[in-house]
Design a protein around this motif. Structure first.
Motif, PDB file in Angstrom:
ATOM      1  N   TYR A   1      -5.343   1.532   5.972  1.00  0.00           N
ATOM      2  CA  TYR A   1      -5.966  -0.353   5.917  1.00  0.00           C
ATOM      3  C   TYR A   1      -4.885  -0.863   6.495  1.00  0.00           C
ATOM      4  O   TYR A   1      -5.453  -1.846   6.897  1.00  0.00           O
ATOM      5  N   LEU A   2      -3.606  -0.720   6.959  1.00  0.00           N
ATOM      6  CA  LEU A   2      -3.147  -1.422   8.813  1.00  0.00           C
ATOM      7  C   LEU A   2      -3.929  -1.717   9.225  1.00  0.00           C
ATOM      8  O   LEU A   2      -3.683  -3.395   9.569  1.00  0.00           O
TER       9      LEU A   2
ATOM     10  N   LYS B   1      -6.418 -11.350   7.825  1.00  0.00           N
ATOM     11  CA  LYS B   1      -5.236 -12.888   8.433  1.00  0.00           C
ATOM     12  C   LYS B   1      -4.026 -12.150   7.630  1.00  0.00           C
ATOM     13  O   LYS B   1      -3.174 -13.508   6.684  1.00  0.00           O
ATOM     14  N   ALA B   2      -3.825 -10.885   7.826  1.00  0.00           N
ATOM     15  CA  ALA B   2      -3.019 -10.455   6.706  1.00  0.00           C
ATOM     16  C   ALA B   2      -1.819 -10.462   7.438  1.00  0.00           C
ATOM     17  O   ALA B   2      -1.442 -11.172   8.325  1.00  0.00           O
ATOM     18  N   PHE B   3      -0.750 -11.597   6.875  1.00  0.00           N
ATOM     19  CA  PHE B   3       0.543 -11.715   7.503  1.00  0.00           C
ATOM     20  C   PHE B   3       1.965 -10.450   7.569  1.00  0.00           C
ATOM     21  O   PHE B   3       2.741 -10.385   8.287  1.00  0.00           O
ATOM     22  N   ASN B   4       1.371  -9.607   6.614  1.00  0.00           N
ATOM     23  CA  ASN B   4       2.544  -8.320   6.539  1.00  0.00           C
ATOM     24  C   ASN B   4       1.406  -7.478   6.050  1.00  0.00           C
ATOM     25  O   ASN B   4       0.455  -7.159   5.124  1.00  0.00           O
ATOM     26  N   TYR B   5       2.444  -6.139   6.072  1.00  0.00           N
ATOM     27  CA  TYR B   5       1.533  -5.082   5.126  1.00  0.00           C
ATOM     28  C   TYR B   5       2.764  -4.271   5.041  1.00  0.00           C
ATOM     29  O   TYR B   5       4.077  -3.810   5.517  1.00  0.00           O
TER      30      TYR B   5
ATOM     31  N   SER C   1       0.707  -0.732  -0.102  1.00  0.00           N
ATOM     32  CA  SER C   1      -0.405  -0.095   0.025  1.00  0.00           C
ATOM     33  C   SER C   1       0.482   1.180  -0.167  1.00  0.00           C
ATOM     34  O   SER C   1       2.287   0.954   0.265  1.00  0.00           O
ATOM     35  N   ASP C   2      -0.439   2.509  -0.536  1.00  0.00           N
ATOM     36  CA  ASP C   2       0.522   3.519  -0.352  1.00  0.00           C
ATOM     37  C   ASP C   2       0.927   4.333   1.331  1.00  0.00           C
ATOM     38  O   ASP C   2       1.628   5.140   1.201  1.00  0.00           O
TER      39      ASP C   2
END
Length: 160
Positions: A92-93, A100-104, A87-88
């Motif tokens: 939305y973090l 269940k995101a692994f990373n951002y 993302s920019d």
């Protein structure tokens, strides 16, 4: 390992592809990387193939719907692989963890070293998940032993 990269911008998509290929080569891992410009194509392939990818790099700011909504649809299709958002902004973090995101990854802060750390980390998680174990009960204890560490079995009076 199967990876999908869904990023709208062709230059950025190629950058993540190149970095992934280089890291697979350094880790001496087999890879299958599929590139997507549009989220609809990714969703179609996941629905059609049912769980084809181990990892999906998913841009948040996609043309038709945002990456969080795409991830929610993927999870709705029982996708259990790892999702890494690109993302920019940090906007939305927190929502990323709802799916269940692994990373951002923030595009402005992305350096190859950070990408490498995230990549190696997700590869290790997938390897651990794929590792098979055998359980033994002995003297009231349950032992968990990775199958790949077993060289042979010995039996004495029908007891292993």
């Amino acid at each position: 390992m199967k990876i999908a990269i869904c990023v709208h911008d062709a230059e950025e998509r190629e950058k993540y592809y190149r970095l992934s290929v280089e890291l697979f080569e350094k880790l001496d891992e087999a890879s299958d990387i599929t590139l997507y410009e549009k989220e609809q194509e990714l969703l179609f392939d996941v629905e059609l193939m049912y769980q084809p990818f181990d990892v999906i790099y998913l841009e948040i700011n996609l043309p038709h719907i945002n990456g969080i909504e795409v991830a929610a649809k993927l999870r709705g299709e029982r996708f259990e692989g790892q999702i890494i958002f690109i993302s920019d902004s940090r906007e939305y973090l927190l929502e990323a963890f709802d799916v269940k995101a692994f990373n951002y990854i923030l595009k402005d802060e992305l350096v190859e070293e950070r990408f490498r750390k995230i990549f190696e980390s997700v590869v290790n998680v997938i390897k651990e998940k794929d590792e098979k174990y055998i359980l033994f009960s002995s003297n009231g204890e349950v032992l968990t032993i990775p199958i790949k560490s077993i060289y042979y079995f010995e039996t004495v009076r029908k007891i292993i």
